[in-house]
Design a protein around this motif. Sequence first.
Motif, PDB file in Angstrom:
ATOM      1  N   LEU A  51       0.839  -1.203   0.000  1.00  0.00           N
ATOM      2  CA  LEU A  51       0.000   0.000   0.000  1.00  0.00           C
ATOM      3  C   LEU A  51       0.873   1.251   0.000  1.00  0.00           C
ATOM      4  O   LEU A  51       0.563   2.241  -0.685  1.00  0.00           O
ATOM      5  N   PHE A  52       1.961   1.204   0.743  1.00  0.00           N
ATOM      6  CA  PHE A  52       2.894   2.339   0.796  1.00  0.00           C
ATOM      7  C   PHE A  52       3.512   2.573  -0.585  1.00  0.00           C
ATOM      8  O   PHE A  52       3.641   3.717  -1.041  1.00  0.00           O
ATOM      9  N   GLY A  53       3.886   1.461  -1.240  1.00  0.00           N
ATOM     10  CA  GLY A  53       4.461   1.607  -2.583  1.00  0.00           C
ATOM     11  C   GLY A  53       3.466   2.182  -3.566  1.00  0.00           C
ATOM     12  O   GLY A  53       3.809   3.056  -4.378  1.00  0.00           O
ATOM     13  N   LEU A  54       2.215   1.724  -3.514  1.00  0.00           N
ATOM     14  CA  LEU A  54       1.181   2.255  -4.403  1.00  0.00           C
ATOM     15  C   LEU A  54       0.917   3.726  -4.123  1.00  0.00           C
ATOM     16  O   LEU A  54       0.751   4.533  -5.054  1.00  0.00           O
ATOM     17  N   ALA A  55       0.861   4.090  -2.837  1.00  0.00           N
ATOM     18  CA  ALA A  55       0.636   5.497  -2.474  1.00  0.00           C
ATOM     19  C   ALA A  55       1.796   6.368  -2.951  1.00  0.00           C
ATOM     20  O   ALA A  55       1.590   7.502  -3.410  1.00  0.00           O
ATOM     21  N   SER A  56       3.009   5.834  -2.844  1.00  0.00           N
ATOM     22  CA  SER A  56       4.187   6.592  -3.306  1.00  0.00           C
ATOM     23  C   SER A  56       4.113   6.834  -4.804  1.00  0.00           C
ATOM     24  O   SER A  56       4.369   7.946  -5.287  1.00  0.00           O
ATOM     25  N   TYR A  57       3.765   5.768  -5.527  1.00  0.00           N
ATOM     26  CA  TYR A  57       3.672   5.932  -6.976  1.00  0.00           C
ATOM     27  C   TYR A  57       2.539   6.876  -7.357  1.00  0.00           C
ATOM     28  O   TYR A  57       2.669   7.698  -8.267  1.00  0.00           O
ATOM     29  N   MET A  58       1.398   6.762  -6.662  1.00  0.00           N
ATOM     30  CA  MET A  58       0.263   7.627  -6.957  1.00  0.00           C
ATOM     31  C   MET A  58       0.641   9.095  -6.721  1.00  0.00           C
ATOM     32  O   MET A  58       0.306   9.973  -7.524  1.00  0.00           O
ATOM     33  N   ALA A  59       1.356   9.338  -5.611  1.00  0.00           N
ATOM     34  CA  ALA A  59       1.777  10.717  -5.318  1.00  0.00           C
ATOM     35  C   ALA A  59       2.727  11.224  -6.396  1.00  0.00           C
ATOM     36  O   ALA A  59       2.654  12.382  -6.827  1.00  0.00           O
ATOM     37  N   LYS A 107      -8.771   8.633   0.086  1.00  0.00           N
ATOM     38  CA  LYS A 107     -10.145   8.098   0.095  1.00  0.00           C
ATOM     39  C   LYS A 107     -10.291   6.821  -0.735  1.00  0.00           C
ATOM     40  O   LYS A 107     -11.048   5.913  -0.371  1.00  0.00           O
ATOM     41  N   ASP A 108      -9.571   6.740  -1.855  1.00  0.00           N
ATOM     42  CA  ASP A 108      -9.698   5.539  -2.686  1.00  0.00           C
ATOM     43  C   ASP A 108      -9.209   4.300  -1.950  1.00  0.00           C
ATOM     44  O   ASP A 108      -9.805   3.219  -2.056  1.00  0.00           O
ATOM     45  N   PHE A 109      -8.134   4.468  -1.179  1.00  0.00           N
ATOM     46  CA  PHE A 109      -7.614   3.320  -0.420  1.00  0.00           C
ATOM     47  C   PHE A 109      -8.569   2.930   0.704  1.00  0.00           C
ATOM     48  O   PHE A 109      -8.776   1.750   0.968  1.00  0.00           O
ATOM     49  N   VAL A 110      -9.148   3.922   1.371  1.00  0.00           N
ATOM     50  CA  VAL A 110     -10.079   3.642   2.460  1.00  0.00           C
ATOM     51  C   VAL A 110     -11.301   2.890   1.934  1.00  0.00           C
ATOM     52  O   VAL A 110     -11.810   1.967   2.581  1.00  0.00           O
ATOM     53  N   ARG A 111     -11.771   3.265   0.764  1.00  0.00           N
ATOM     54  CA  ARG A 111     -12.907   2.562   0.169  1.00  0.00           C
ATOM     55  C   ARG A 111     -12.579   1.080  -0.039  1.00  0.00           C
ATOM     56  O   ARG A 111     -13.408   0.194   0.212  1.00  0.00           O
ATOM     57  N   LEU A 112     -11.369   0.830  -0.529  1.00  0.00           N
ATOM     58  CA  LEU A 112     -10.961  -0.562  -0.750  1.00  0.00           C
ATOM     59  C   LEU A 112     -10.910  -1.339   0.564  1.00  0.00           C
ATOM     60  O   LEU A 112     -11.304  -2.513   0.618  1.00  0.00           O
ATOM     61  N   ILE A 113     -10.440  -0.694   1.636  1.00  0.00           N
ATOM     62  CA  ILE A 113     -10.365  -1.363   2.939  1.00  0.00           C
ATOM     63  C   ILE A 113     -11.772  -1.652   3.458  1.00  0.00           C
ATOM     64  O   ILE A 113     -12.029  -2.716   4.035  1.00  0.00           O
ATOM     65  N   LEU A 114     -12.692  -0.726   3.253  1.00  0.00           N
ATOM     66  CA  LEU A 114     -14.070  -0.941   3.690  1.00  0.00           C
ATOM     67  C   LEU A 114     -14.691  -2.134   2.957  1.00  0.00           C
ATOM     68  O   LEU A 114     -15.418  -2.937   3.552  1.00  0.00           O
ATOM     69  N   VAL A 115     -14.400  -2.258   1.669  1.00  0.00           N
ATOM     70  CA  VAL A 115     -14.891  -3.410   0.910  1.00  0.00           C
ATOM     71  C   VAL A 115     -14.289  -4.701   1.488  1.00  0.00           C
ATOM     72  O   VAL A 115     -14.986  -5.716   1.639  1.00  0.00           O
TER      73      VAL A 115
END
Length: 791
Positions: A684-692, A718-726
């Motif tokens: 998740l950290f790697g994806l967030a880094s790339y997204m940023a 918010k997109d990551f939080v949605r995935l966690i909620l799912v």
Amino acid sequence: MLKNIFLVTIRNLWRNKSFSSINIIGLAIGMASALLIGLWVQHELSFDRWHTKAKRTYQLYTRQDHNGKSDAWPRVSALMAAELKKDYAEVEEAVRIRTVFFLMSNGDKRFNLEGAFADPAFLSVFSFPLLKGDARTALSGEQGIVLTEHVARNLFGDMDPLGQTVRIDSTDNFIVTGVLKDLPGNTEFSFQYLLPWNYLARLGWDNNGGSWRNTEAVTYTVLKPGVSQAVFDEKIRDIVRRQTKDAGTMARETFTQPLVRAHLYSRVENGRLTGGLIATVRLFMVIGVFILLIACINFMNLSTARSEKRAREVGIRKVVGAIRGLLVAQFIGESIVLASLSFILALFMVELSLKSFNGLIGADLQINYTDARQWFFTIGFIFFTGLVAGSYPAFYLSSFRPVAVLKGSFKKVNALLTPRKVLVVLQFTFAIVLIICTIVVDRQIGHARERDAGYSRDKLVFTFVQGEVLQHYDLIRRDLISSGAAVGVTKLYSPITRAWGSVTGFSWPGSTEADKKVNFLQFEADADFVTTTGTRLLQGRDIDLRTYPTDSTAVLLNESAVKAMRLDNPVGKIVRNGQGIDCHVVGVLKDFIIESPYEAVAPMIIQGLSTTYPVLHFRLNPANPVSEGLKKAEMVFKRYNPQYPFEYYFTDEAYNKKFRVQQQEGELGLLFSALTIFISCLGLFGLASYMAESRTREIGIRKVLGASVAGIAFLMAKDFVRLILVAVVIATPIAWYAMHSWLSGFNYRIHIGAGIFVAAGLLAIFIALATVGYQAISAALANPVKSLRRD
């Protein structure tokens, strides 16, 4: 080609150090976790499979109806082995074994050790490595003893132990006829020496050769090649019934269990061996596979997320003639190289953590680097991981069309459902399931620990009777109390933390013939049982053989026994045991836990007729420190039993061992839950880094237009939080079903409330926010001028 794949891989790793590090570390942790679980699973599956005759060796069980349901236990009559060898042509050999504790001494060297009586053929049936002596004759004589290697070394040092004399319990001398290699960790046996079975008769412990009514011998049989277990079980099922017409044994059946299944299948359900440790082994096999899969998902996600970086390379390669198969091979090769580097790091992690892991599981696991099979497994493991991790990115990247790539128009719009989002949800679904399961296991253990045991465990100590303790019991009891070491002393048939026997055949006023099948836990005491143990007397009085000699036929009943007997006023009633002896009820005790704290308390009868009383209990004086009380107690025992070491056990420690299996499962679950979450968060950290990184220009424009730091951070997270909620929604029913099934195995269990799922969901969301929050805030705080100036 291979050289080109390797060079391109190294160049890409070096060019993208941060993403490469995340990929390698995540994959290494996943591989290390899978290796640790694999080592443990291999260890558990190997129990007693290494004996030469293991596949033809079976342990005999007894099955009988008790309290309306069928029960089974791994003991049969001591007469069974000889009967099988004599009258059953299918039997190649049959041997008995019985655990015993003796004081072993050689001069001033004395050790209290666990051993076993065994038949002469025992070492021919089982392949325990004999370093010295002859397996065929080592136990055939009346005075021979076989020692394990470390016992022989402790007793005789560097001397050759063969032919040396060992004194047993200060009464008999035995000649060492064999030395065994120390027993491995993957065996159900736990003896440190072997004595001839006929020594039982010399001690008078064999019940005059045995009885078909008793089940006191652990017995194994080796069937001849080609003999069917099912056919043999059918032939011996009614062997006890044919030997005796005793009403107590008419419903008793005999059956076998393969030696290779004994360790994994020990749980009895309605008289059948249906499961046991195998359920835990299967569970952790699944966990190991999923942890490795989650690490591979990280690789997939990060590789596909960075597809724009490799798209132009793919386009140019296709323009100059590269076919798709060659590109797939290129990317698969890169992932295998990455998996190889990760495996090296994983191996280093395993070696560093193996000692702590062994302490957690109570084993001695090691990686055998000299075993060729291990190296074949290693190569297969690396290739499998590389293929799984690299397959999706390889086919995804190689599918780019060169025209679209070189025009810069290959990127798709942000879809509601993408493979990358599915993989993230899958990761956190498994992580959340593990979190919920860990919470439930911990609460179930805590629930059982808080259950009222029915007696006071504080400073209650027990010691096994040896030597001259029984002869001097009255003096020992007097001195323990007068010295201030103890405030209460009692002799019992077994430790209060476990029952050594059960009995049927009792009748009482108003009982029926069917009631003779009711199984009562058997406990025996002489006096001061209630005051010493802290059990609670509800009616009547305690057994007291010193004050009331007729209490040799007195009994105490627990609440469950009173309920099973349907007695309204039990004190004073006469109950008749299976031998036809009339016993009078002198008191009723509140139920106390002697077996599993997760189960209902079974009916129990405490008798006053024992002549052996092998366990002595005493409660340390609460006015003194524990160390001082034990020191005074040791002086008393040394005074009257000087040849034997003073060995004692705290009741609370023995009671806590009842939680060991579930506690171990909980600790392993917590460990691998933490690793799963860490691996998921790493991805998740790697994806967030790339997204940023990929949205730097967008964020700069938003800030110029007046967007706040909080608004941009929320947009990023918010997109990551949605995935966690799912993931929480998907994980909740899966975890509930798994834990509901697990808890159904306990009579005394917790209720799975909604709070557990809410807590697990909030924890997962918090962890995800903490993981992506740093990158989101860093991107939001970046200077928009610098962001917009980037090429």
